[in-house]
Design a protein around this motif. Sequence first.
Motif, PDB file in Angstrom:
ATOM      1  N   GLY A   1       0.207  -7.388  -0.490  1.00 26.59           N
ATOM      2  CA  GLY A   1       1.137  -8.667  -0.286  1.00 26.59           C
ATOM      3  C   GLY A   1       0.501  -9.897  -1.134  1.00 26.59           C
ATOM      4  O   GLY A   1      -0.501  -9.709  -1.778  1.00 26.59           O
TER       5      GLY A   1
ATOM      6  N   ALA B   1      -5.064  -4.062   5.379  1.00 24.51           N
ATOM      7  CA  ALA B   1      -4.072  -2.840   4.772  1.00 24.51           C
ATOM      8  C   ALA B   1      -4.909  -1.760   4.998  1.00 24.51           C
ATOM      9  O   ALA B   1      -6.240  -2.009   5.141  1.00 24.51           O
TER      10      ALA B   1
ATOM     11  N   TYR C   1      -0.235   3.249 -12.476  1.00 23.81           N
ATOM     12  CA  TYR C   1      -1.251   2.129 -12.070  1.00 23.81           C
ATOM     13  C   TYR C   1      -0.506   0.729 -11.940  1.00 23.81           C
ATOM     14  O   TYR C   1      -1.158  -0.116 -11.418  1.00 23.81           O
ATOM     15  N   HIS C   2       0.754   1.044 -12.136  1.00 23.11           N
ATOM     16  CA  HIS C   2       1.258  -0.543 -12.424  1.00 23.11           C
ATOM     17  C   HIS C   2       2.248  -0.570 -10.881  1.00 23.11           C
ATOM     18  O   HIS C   2       3.191  -0.717 -10.824  1.00 23.11           O
ATOM     19  N   TYR C   3       1.238  -1.129 -10.057  1.00 24.09           N
ATOM     20  CA  TYR C   3       1.883  -1.750  -8.653  1.00 24.09           C
ATOM     21  C   TYR C   3       0.729  -2.531  -8.254  1.00 24.09           C
ATOM     22  O   TYR C   3      -0.379  -2.569  -8.712  1.00 24.09           O
ATOM     23  N   ASP C   4       1.041  -3.369  -7.337  1.00 22.40           N
ATOM     24  CA  ASP C   4       0.001  -4.141  -6.774  1.00 22.40           C
ATOM     25  C   ASP C   4      -0.806  -3.642  -5.580  1.00 22.40           C
ATOM     26  O   ASP C   4      -0.242  -3.291  -4.533  1.00 22.40           O
ATOM     27  N   LEU C   5      -1.872  -3.190  -6.082  1.00 27.04           N
ATOM     28  CA  LEU C   5      -2.711  -2.137  -5.250  1.00 27.04           C
ATOM     29  C   LEU C   5      -3.096  -3.367  -4.212  1.00 27.04           C
ATOM     30  O   LEU C   5      -3.367  -2.634  -3.089  1.00 27.04           O
ATOM     31  N   TRP C   6      -3.330  -4.555  -4.161  1.00 27.88           N
ATOM     32  CA  TRP C   6      -4.038  -5.535  -2.984  1.00 27.88           C
ATOM     33  C   TRP C   6      -3.037  -5.831  -2.112  1.00 27.88           C
ATOM     34  O   TRP C   6      -3.202  -6.906  -1.479  1.00 27.88           O
TER      35      TRP C   6
ATOM     36  N   ALA D   1      -4.128  -8.097   2.673  1.00 24.87           N
ATOM     37  CA  ALA D   1      -4.925  -7.102   1.923  1.00 24.87           C
ATOM     38  C   ALA D   1      -6.070  -6.575   2.859  1.00 24.87           C
ATOM     39  O   ALA D   1      -6.628  -5.309   3.040  1.00 24.87           O
TER      40      ALA D   1
END
Lengths: 726, 617
Positions: free
Chosen positions: A201, A210, A194-199, A207
């Motif tokens: 840039g 996306a 879960y450690h990434y920027d989901l939303w 977003a």
Amino acid sequence: MVTVAAANGWEAGDVPRTGAGLGSVHRGQDAESNDSSDSEYDPVGDVPLRWYDGYDHVGYDLEGARIVRKRPPSALERLAGTEAADDWRVLYDARSGNEIRLNDDQVALLLRLCEGSSAGGGGDVGGGTEEVIAWAPSQPHPLDSATESRRRFEPSRHEARQVAYLVRGLREGRIRPMRVLLREREEQRSLRRYHYDLWGGESEEAAADAPLSRAARAHQTRRLPPPKPLPPGHAESYNPPPEYLPTDGEAEAWRKADPEDRLLPFLPRRYASLRQVPAYEHLLRERFERCLDLYLCPRVLKSRERIEDPATLLPPLPDPHELRPFPSADRLRYVDAAAAAATVPSRLRAVAVYPGSGQWLATAAEDGHVRVFDVMSGCLLQRWNVAEMLCGAGYRPDAGSGNAAGGETAAAVAMPVVDVRWIPAAIFGDETAATLDAQSVQHPPYLVAACDACVVLFAVPLPATTLAPDSVDDRLTHADTPVGEAPPGVEWQMHDDVALGRRFLLIRHPQRVRRLEVHHRGDYLSAVVGHHAARTTVYIHQLSRRRSHIPFRKRLSTVQCTAFHPSRPFFFVASQQHIRVYSLTTQSLAKRLLPGVKWISSLTVHPGGDHVLCGSYDRRLCWFDLDAGERPYRSMHNFDRAVRAVAVHDALPLFACADDSGRVHVFHGTVYDRLDQDPLLVPLCTMRGHQPVDGLGVFSVAFHPRLPWLFSVGADGQCVLWVERG
Amino acid sequence: MVAERRKKGQRGHAAAYMTRAKALRKLQLSLTDFRRLCILKGIFPREPRKKRADARHTYYLNKDIQYLAHEPLICKFRELHAHLRKVKRARARREHARAAQLQRSAPVYSLDHLVRERYPTFRDALEDLDDALTTIHLFAEMPQLPMRQTNVSSSGDGYLPIDRQRLDNFARLAQEWQYFVASCPGALRKVFVSVRGYYFEACVQGVRILWAQPHRFHQCVPDEVDLRIMSTFLEFYECLLRMVNFRLYHSVLGTRYPPVWNAEQDHADGLLAQRFRTGRVGKDRARRPPAATETRISSERVAAVKAQLPEVVRAAVAEEVDEERPPAEKATVATRAPDATAPELPGDETTHIPLHSNATIFRGMTFFLCRETPVHVLEMVLRACGADAVGFEAVEARASPLNEADARITHVICDRPVEQLTSRRLGREYLQPQWVFDCVNESFRLPYGLYTVGQPLPPHLSPWASLTDVADTELQGEVNAHGEYVPAYRQYLQRIKRGERNVPLPPELSSEVVQGAVTRTETPPAALVEADEEAGAWAEQGALTTDHPTGRPRPAAAAAAAEPSDRQQLAKMMLSRRKRRLYDRLVARQRRAAQQATALQDKRARLLKPSDSDLHQ
């Protein structure tokens, strides 16, 4: 046996040595082994030691005495008495009760056994065959003499297939080694996924662009976020203001109340300091309930306006003061001293103001009287006991009438006067209706009153009239001859009252007269007749020609009231829920109005002729625009009780209604000539002056023909004049 | 040709919904799995205008069910069930090694795509964060749950057990969030201590987030609470909060996520700041320097904060980036600046100037927390509101960045009786924790006089109820513009915030004030005035009297104002039925509020009466 041992990979050469090695440990099974010198004989014998479990002895000696079991040294004793580094070599033999010290060979043997390798050590694999024979002396040859199968010496095809399958799977990545699989699963399970920027840039716009599946985007449009719980108030504080703490009574009420009904799930309490606040026991349950609400509770979108001030809902109406004059205060009460002396004042059912000049006022009372007052001074001018007049004319109340009392004289029976109207004098003379005013009155006016099943018409000798009453009566006599045929049950009768010294006209009906309406010229009368409200007949009488007829071939049920159009030949009939407009020229139904009420009580036509008002017992007042359609242009609702009477002013833009709470409501109603402009209706004031009696308030209201004055009569026997507040 | 007959309920509004039973048939799921799916996907029942089958049934939107049908999670659920069957069989055959191996290779699913679907923008996620934060905080404080509750997966329904490891994760997540709030100056807006726990309100990127945190006590699990459902919710909330934290740490704080966990301080009841060592993101990721981050955070209150945003804060952030220094040293660096540049100590006249920004309330102050106070809460609040350094009383002296003997300490927060306060030092304020919370709620450094240790505390008011505008000088008696009752203490605070001098205390407080309480200079003049004089002065202000020269309406009059006038009653006749009912409802609501306000006023008057008579005797 040899074959089996060989197949298992055991080496026969190990066996005797193994037996020798173990002998020192298990001496009981190998008695002839003399490796350890300290035990001469076995006191227990060749029996399992567990036979003596739970006993203090382990056998018997030659004399039969018990041999006491020796206890092994406990761990503590061993620790206390330990001095040698090789104390771990000492074992305890329960059978003999002796301690055995292991030598180096024995330790090595035990270690080999623990590793699972051969007991005799790895060095001497493939020993001599003599031991095999010694080990199995009775079987010198193999058990069967079958030849070995060829397959035993060839590589297995099945295994080859298996290996090929696995190799192919491994190459293709279809099969992963369990080690890799487990590592992958661990990685997937780790929270690092879960450690990434989901939303996306930096910007929200990016977003928004996306990729989100179409279904997900469509789902967003159906999204209804759950309502957020209310933030806590003062009472939930750990240290609330003292006024938020419950009193004893409030606390008791809280305890008795159902948990559903409580505003707070706990009683507010004050803690002197933060460290004294205890745990809150319902915390987990409340969170659980919130979770249940989130996924189990049906949601529905309700668009609700946020209105802080309810006054913003009210329509922008002009100030009533700008719409003056209108009646707003009671000025005068018209009292008959004789009637006022009665203990129970009789109800006043109707009021009528003399049209044109408005000098005089007639009221119809339930005690059978019609009284005429001077409007300005309030003094009683005339009083007629209509019931007595009818008795004098030989009228007997009908048997079907509610007032019937067989055998009694009619005078003794209370025959209420239900309606009274003025008839301009001109109809019998040569004056026109247009000249009807106070200055030009020469003939005394006529009153028509409805009492039981009769309609009575008589002249009123008033001081302002110039002609004597006798001559007036003569005029009635002149128009004596009936022209047409009267319907069955209707009878015109001229009667000379000896007591009064005058004559009056009597129209008898088959049943009780409920309502009376006079055409604006005064020549026509309409009467709603019937003992019951559900079975009524409408009669129209023409006074000048003494003619009566029933305008409707079919019987109209539940006619509440009727009205004549002020200028055109139309006739309005209000049944319980509808208003029908008939054209008198074509004798057909011209229009039907639907007020949408349950029970119409009263009906009035605006003097302009294009608008109709009707009041109803279910507390409504409807204003119809005849050009607009069959539904009301506006309904006014805010009445406490049934609306019983409606009136429109002839000259001023005013109308009024009265309800059973004894209140009179006055409205402003401007009707514009322009067709595209709607009437302006403004409620002006509500006046309280009548006391409701038995749930009945005001029976009738009437406007003065010219001035902004209003008259009302009610169940309390009062007749009130309302004028503008000074 | 006869037109084809249409059956009822096959078109229009009624056809847009299906019952739950039908949805289960369509999705081929068990009720348990359907519920889990609904929780994870955020699908909820709807209330159709007209119910086709039965009024008692639960209805879902057809489209929602179609949407569920395409969810890849359903396949995972099926895999999971197959897997559980294998495990169960292995256990039944006593093949324990195989069962253990199977368990290790259980199918894994992740929920990040659901977060993306449910919250397409980051703002959506922030707006729906309240429940997630509250639930995670509740379970973060939870001790080990009883076995019968945690061992939910053994029944074969595939729920994740709430075991120690997960509880630790929740605690960690909660602390990460608290650390974010603490290191984001001005984000924390309100704090409220309730019987239930602590409520916080923070404003993150313009979104108001309200969450609760329980008091630190053992929570018992009632039987009616189904932890399997909570477990499913927690699964999603954990994922959501983790991703939100990631983004916040990266974009707002400009630091690495997850923050490095300081292993030595893990189990000591230490401060947040010590547990984390945040590292700066690599240069390619950190497009925004920390200083710029600070200005962006405070952009909502630019005018108020910008000028006052101290170099201290920037220095602190810059220092935090440096991983080499031990935490104690960091604090030292952070506090050095105010000591040099701001020699004036709290207590001079400037503290009365309302700052109206939470970022700088405790600027220039160094706190020491005694061990009976809620250290974990206070530290977050103090740091979020600009405190220079926070130390706490610890068994091991080295756990705290500040020793009790440290000369920099200006304020000591403690919650014990005065007699147990053994080592008092001159030059320090000994205050109760409520002072901190009230200061945050009022965005204003409140006078110390009422909050010193040993004083009976003034009431702690909810920051969300009976709000008044500071500029609203014409407070209508004890009722605000919305007709809500305003407690006397809030009125007192409002007047102080407006800068009025010589504001008399409310009488119920003034009688409690310890006479001649030795405070420094922060004590408002009123607190030193004789109590009965204050009562009189308060009465003169007209809060309790009926005929005041300034013409404040009486409470009763205020209540009567809610009643519609005659003219409004007349105009009501012209309303349609729908609007008339709405109008009646609104009027009734106003009337109810007025009645409640009046009841509270009456109660207060009754409570005050005996004390007044006591005073005059």
